[in-house]
Enzyme design. Sequence first.
Site, PDB file in Angstrom:
ATOM      1  CG  ASP A 295      -9.540  -2.414 -22.416  1.00 16.96           C
ATOM      2  OD1 ASP A 295     -10.532  -3.050 -22.772  1.00 16.96           O
ATOM      3  OD2 ASP A 295      -8.414  -2.909 -22.267  1.00 16.96           O
TER       4      ASP A 295
ATOM      5  CD  GLU B 221       2.108  -4.408  10.852  1.00 14.34           C
ATOM      6  OE1 GLU B 221       1.984  -3.216  10.540  1.00 14.34           O
ATOM      7  OE2 GLU B 221       1.147  -5.178  11.006  1.00 14.34           O
TER       8      GLU B 221
ATOM      9  N   PRO C 273       0.821  -1.216   0.000  1.00 10.04           N
ATOM     10  CG  PRO C 273      -0.215  -1.186   2.091  1.00 10.04           C
ATOM     11  CD  PRO C 273       0.599  -2.049   1.179  1.00 10.04           C
TER      12      PRO C 273
ATOM     13  NE  ARG D 218      -8.363  -7.270 -20.239  1.00  8.16           N
ATOM     14  CZ  ARG D 218      -8.484  -6.117 -20.868  1.00  8.16           C
ATOM     15  NH1 ARG D 218      -7.610  -5.146 -20.651  1.00  8.16           N
ATOM     16  NH2 ARG D 218      -9.452  -5.916 -21.723  1.00  8.16           N
TER      17      ARG D 218
HETATM   18 CL1  6GU Z   1      -0.324  -3.870  -3.403  1.00  9.30          CL
HETATM   19  N1  6GU Z   1      -0.713  -4.618  -0.894  1.00  9.30           N
HETATM   20  C1  6GU Z   1      -1.345  -4.527   0.274  1.00  9.30           C
HETATM   21  N2  6GU Z   1      -0.983  -5.331   1.272  1.00  9.30           N
HETATM   22  N3  6GU Z   1      -2.320  -3.676   0.504  1.00  9.30           N
HETATM   23  C2  6GU Z   1      -2.660  -2.885  -0.511  1.00  9.30           C
HETATM   24  C3  6GU Z   1      -2.042  -2.923  -1.757  1.00  9.30           C
HETATM   25  C4  6GU Z   1      -1.072  -3.823  -1.919  1.00  9.30           C
HETATM   26  N4  6GU Z   1      -2.596  -2.012  -2.557  1.00  9.30           N
HETATM   27  C5  6GU Z   1      -3.516  -1.425  -1.830  1.00  9.30           C
HETATM   28  N5  6GU Z   1      -3.575  -1.942  -0.581  1.00  9.30           N
END
Ligand code: 6GU
Length: 288
Positions: free
Chosen positions: A207, A150, A123, A192
């Site tokens: 798309d 973590e 994230p 894809r």
């Molecule tokens: Cl790529 N990994 C995790 N653990 N949480 C996320 C993410 C990725 N993208 C958004 N939230």
Amino acid sequence: MRIDAVTIFPEYLDPLRHALLGKAIEQGILAVGVHDLRHWATDVHKSVDDSPYGGGPGMVMKPEVWGPALDCVAAGTVAQNSDLQSSLPHLDKPRHDDVEGVEKHSYDGGEESDLPLLIVPTPAGTPFTQTDAQAWSNEEHIVFACGRYEGIDQRVIDDAAQRYRVREVSIGDYVLIGGEVAVLVITEAIVRLIPGVLGNRRSHEEDSFSDGLLEGPSYTKPRTWRGLDVPEVLFSGNHALVDQWRREQALARTQAVRPELLAHADLSDADRAFLDLHLDEHLDEQGE
Ligand code: 6GU
């Protein structure tokens, strides 16, 4: 293309064997290896994580486990065969998106390199976009490192960056438990686009996001369903009119749902004129 993923939950990546991805595996366009990180754990408990320096909640994944795992998978020297087999025979079944005589083509923007591309879903990464999917659809070898808890000790990523091309990417502004679902998302978006996988070239040139706009609505038979009619213009037989209507639907939807995308979209004078008019109507409806 070859895709490898390292994870502590290999079964979580089983969907990679199904449907379109399974078909690509059968066709020999794609090979997928899924590897259990615990294979590289060295202690009797097969532990892969430890408490964070500096204190705080959760656990951090250990560099002495991740380092050898990535070296081995990137070099293709994994001892056990962990390649996925396609879940179903697809090859004799024509698909709705197979179109005869569609020429194969690939996207520009792939970074020519013998080094594998290491993608670390997190994230805290840069946002994954359709532009990344297009560039990465030209890669020879992609390795995913799925962190849990973590995260992974940062030195694993810093060390890998000296030998591979590393991208830390996020699939959206929310937090998942681990990177596995992000691997499914990113892999599907990439695969894809590989020539020959989807068959129908037009289907990804139209798309959402390919031209910077969201796609408008689609309709099929019956003409009237639960009292709702298909828009009249779609029966006109006038292709220019239909194209114009579809363009306007895409513009209107983008303006309503994701107006910030319009700043980077490729817009003609006619598009801009339509948007000005549409915006005025929209404001009138709201009594402004
Ligand atoms: Cl790529 N990994 C995790 N653990 N949480 C996320 C993410 C990725 N993208 C958004 N939230």
